[in-house]
Scaffold this active site. Structure first.
Site, PDB file in Angstrom:
ATOM      1  N   CYS A 143       0.826  -1.207   0.000  1.00 35.80           N
ATOM      2  CA  CYS A 143       0.000   0.000   0.000  1.00 35.80           C
ATOM      3  C   CYS A 143       0.870   1.271   0.000  1.00 35.80           C
ATOM      4  O   CYS A 143       1.410   1.627  -1.042  1.00 35.80           O
ATOM      5  CB  CYS A 143      -0.976  -0.036   1.172  1.00 35.80           C
ATOM      6  SG  CYS A 143      -2.404   1.005   0.865  1.00 35.80           S
ATOM      7  N   GLU A 158      -1.733  -9.134   3.091  1.00 33.79           N
ATOM      8  CA  GLU A 158      -1.544  -9.763   4.413  1.00 33.79           C
ATOM      9  C   GLU A 158      -2.869 -10.189   5.032  1.00 33.79           C
ATOM     10  O   GLU A 158      -2.923 -11.088   5.858  1.00 33.79           O
ATOM     11  CB  GLU A 158      -0.775  -8.826   5.358  1.00 33.79           C
ATOM     12  CG  GLU A 158      -1.462  -7.516   5.755  1.00 33.79           C
ATOM     13  CD  GLU A 158      -1.191  -6.360   4.789  1.00 33.79           C
ATOM     14  OE1 GLU A 158      -0.848  -6.638   3.621  1.00 33.79           O
ATOM     15  OE2 GLU A 158      -1.350  -5.197   5.199  1.00 33.79           O
ATOM     16  N   HIS A 197      -3.565  -4.914   0.365  1.00 33.21           N
ATOM     17  CA  HIS A 197      -3.058  -5.441   1.645  1.00 33.21           C
ATOM     18  C   HIS A 197      -3.208  -6.964   1.621  1.00 33.21           C
ATOM     19  O   HIS A 197      -4.102  -7.513   2.276  1.00 33.21           O
ATOM     20  CB  HIS A 197      -3.871  -4.856   2.805  1.00 33.21           C
ATOM     21  CG  HIS A 197      -3.549  -3.439   3.105  1.00 33.21           C
ATOM     22  ND1 HIS A 197      -2.441  -3.064   3.833  1.00 33.21           N
ATOM     23  CD2 HIS A 197      -4.181  -2.296   2.762  1.00 33.21           C
ATOM     24  CE1 HIS A 197      -2.405  -1.748   3.931  1.00 33.21           C
ATOM     25  NE2 HIS A 197      -3.442  -1.260   3.287  1.00 33.21           N
TER      26      HIS A 197
HETATM   27  N1  GLN Z   1      -1.879   6.889   2.907  1.00 36.61           N
HETATM   28  C1  GLN Z   1      -1.988   6.164   1.702  1.00 36.61           C
HETATM   29  C2  GLN Z   1      -3.339   6.362   1.048  1.00 36.61           C
HETATM   30  O1  GLN Z   1      -4.273   6.752   1.691  1.00 36.61           O
HETATM   31  C3  GLN Z   1      -1.715   4.686   1.914  1.00 36.61           C
HETATM   32  C4  GLN Z   1      -2.671   4.014   2.834  1.00 36.61           C
HETATM   33  C5  GLN Z   1      -2.183   2.696   3.341  1.00 36.61           C
HETATM   34  O2  GLN Z   1      -1.007   2.400   3.295  1.00 36.61           O
HETATM   35  N2  GLN Z   1      -3.077   1.878   3.877  1.00 36.61           N
HETATM   36  O3  GLN Z   1      -3.516   6.102  -0.113  1.00 36.61           O
END
Ligand code: GLN
Length: 574
Positions: free
Chosen positions: A388, A551, A549
């Site tokens: 992410c 995970e 994600h």
């Molecule tokens: N802050 C980033 C976004 O909002 C990544 C978010 C995250 O890593 N879950 O896109």
């Protein structure tokens, strides 16, 4: 419809001793005996969900397929039960009150006085029953500790559920903690006795006591609890500290917990359990042939003198699952990215690690530290996995240092950057301007199509994670089409969960690709916009990142593809 059977799990003495794992383990054991089980987590706070809770205080926010931002215990349930649990299985006090007040405002109570009793317990029961539809067993974990004021409505609701379904269809499990004070070297049962007493003040007498402690419980202590609390010593189950969470169900089974629980319901096993694969994987993790060191560079804010490693708990599990698949243990060093920025942690020290993980993150803090760690990993051929925000930092790093876009950044980190390679895409911008901020998050499962010939596709094929179940796709198409987007093909489709707001800016994709960054998976929104979901570098032992994600979908017996590949690359390299 199947008749509901309920297992209520409450905690005594202190919180944080593994009620979630105990709940998940009981469910897993029941599955092994041929029954189906789901689990519900009750969080007695007023927040509607966990979306805005601080992960450094409460642990990671768990994301469901259907876009819920909920308590991390739901993650333990999913990992153990191997099912996708929807957001409705996390009940908070905020949701209960909101539902009732909304109904009252709509005039649905027709002149009635809306009161704590019966309206609150009724709404709690309605939600528990709804969550359990279609399952043989519903496990209900009540957050917090008995004796907390905020637990009372839930205990009351459970008693009321007992009236409805009959005592033979509900059992109560109390998880307690037995301290061994350093100066007396003896395991004390008194706090457990008091917790039993407190629970009984709510009319609830536990059928089982799970006794957490640093050591197993001896016969003497079990007998003592039997005498003081009138609970058969056979139902006092020892739950000592263990090396690996995944061995908890096996530990419980040493005391025949499954058969004892079934007997309480007057049921017999439908099949004999087969723990062979689960046991083998635990053995591999506990007796690794290799030991890998991973640097996880994130944001860790201390709570007083303590530091919560739970902030990225699913990543810790995913690494451990992938480790088990390759007979490796994975030691994680949690490195605060601010320390890289301050020079407290020297980048050169990353050479002593087998791999670098950059997890998800929000806001400005520590972004530069992460970006410089990625540069170091890229230039020194250290396996790198970006998740992410980790993908976003990898794009920024590549734009700055390979494409020569000086000052490239995410508009989240630097709203005035000349090269916003990570940005809010126009349709989201409109939502923000209308101040529908919450609606701008991409939450839950989304489909992506992987590129032929990519390393990422190979990993998804090797771990059998390409979606081949057309029914699943058709169901999504019917219920939540936006999650599938414009699916141009049914080949090489994967489903992963998301929680973010920013995207790789569409206009920067071509320049990045021309310089060698491979975007190897994308999601196409219904409006046609392509969102980059995966990236990789061809000439690197392992440089892979995803906007998702993955995970959240890792299981001991089915590790997440990118973690599987990351561990494999670390093994091959060292
Ligand atoms: N802050 C980033 C976004 O909002 C990544 C978010 C995250 O890593 N879950 O896109």
């Amino acid at each position: 419809m199947k008749k509901g059977r309920y297992i209520i799990i409450a905690g005594g003495v202190i919180s944080g001793v593994g009620k979630g794992f105990a709940t998940a383990s009981i469910g897993k054991i029941l599955q092994q005996y041929g029954y189906t089980a789901t689990a519900v987590k009750i969080d007695p706070y007023i927040n509607f969900d966990a979306g805005t809770l601080r992960p450094t205080e409460h642990g990671e926010v768990w994301v469901t397929d259907d876009g819920g931002e909920i308590d991390q215990d739901l993650g333990s349930y999913e990992r153990f039960l191997g099912i996708d649990i929807p957001k409705k299985n996390n009940i908070t006090t905020g949701q209960i009150y909101k539902a009732i007040i909304d109904r009252e405002r709509k005039g649905e109570y027709l002149g009635e006085t809306v009161q704590f009793i019966p309206h609150i317990p009724n709404e709690i029961k309605r939600r528990i029953k709804e969550a359990g539809k279609g399952y043989d067993f519903v496990l209900v974990e009540i957050g917090g500790t008995v004796g907390d004021y905020e637990n009372i409505p839930y205990l009351f609701a459970c008693k009321s559920l007992e009236m409805e379904v009959g005592r033979k269809n509900i059992i109560y499990v109390l998880l307690t903690y037995l301290p061994i004070p350093y100066h007396i070297h003896e395991m004390k049962t008194k706090p457990t006795q008091q917790a039993i007493k407190q629970l009984s003040e709510n009319g609830i007498f536990p059928d089982f006591i799970l006794c957490r402690a640093s050591r197993p419980l001896d016969r003497v202590r079990k007998k003592k609890i039997e005498t003081y609390a009138n609970i058969d010593a056979e139902h006092v189950i020892s739950a000592p500290d263990i090396k690996m969470f995944d061995s908890i169900p096996l530990n419980f089974e040493r005391e025949n917990l499954g058969k004892k629980v079934l007997a309480k319901f007057g049921l017999k096993p439908k099949k004999e359990p087969d723990w062979s694969q689960w046991r083998e994987l635990i053995k591999r993790a506990e007796h690794p042939v290799r030991n890998l060191k991973v640097a996880m560079i994130g944001k860790y804010v201390d709570i007083g003198d303590y530091n919560l490693a739970d902030s990225y708990i699913s990543i810790n599990h995913a690494l451990s699952h992938a480790g088990a698949a390759h007979s490796c243990s994975v030691d994680i060093s949690w490195i605060d990215s601010k320390k890289i920025e301050d020079g407290e942690f020297q980048l050169n020290d990353l050479s002593s690690y087998d791999g670098v993980v950059i997890p998800g993150g929000f806001g400005v803090t520590g972004a530069e530290g992460k970006i410089s760690a990625i540069k170091f990993a890229r230039e020194n051929n250290i396996p790198f996995l970006g998740l992410c925000f980790g993908l976003q930092c990898a794009v920024i790093e590549f734009a700055r240092n390979v494409c020569g876009l000086e000052g490239a950044n995410s508009s989240e980190v630097d709203p005035h950057t000349k090269h916003p390679v990570i940005d809010i895409i126009p349709t989201q911008k409109m939502l923000i301007e209308e101040s529908r901020y919450g609606g701008t998050m991409r939450l839950g499962v989304y489909a992506a199509i992987l590129k032929e010939g990519s390393k990422v596709l190979d990993l998804y094929i090797e771990t059998k994670r390409i979606v081949t179940d057309r029914k699943k796709i058709k169901k999504l198409k019917k219920d939540q089409k936006f999650r599938l987007g414009k699916l141009m093909t049914y080949e090489n489709v994967v489903l992963e969960r998301h929680r973010h707001r920013y995207e790789v800016s569409p206009k920067h994709i071509n320049p990045l690709e021309r310089n060698g960054l491979v975007f190897c998976g994308y999601h196409q929104r219904l409006d046609g916009t392509k969102l980059m979901e995966f990236l990789e570098l061809a000439e690197h032992p392992f440089f892979i990142a995803t906007q998702a994600h993955p995970e959240f979908k890792s299981r001991l017996d089915s590790p997440a593809p990118l973690f599987y590949g990351f561990v494999k690359a670390m093994v091959e390299k060292s």
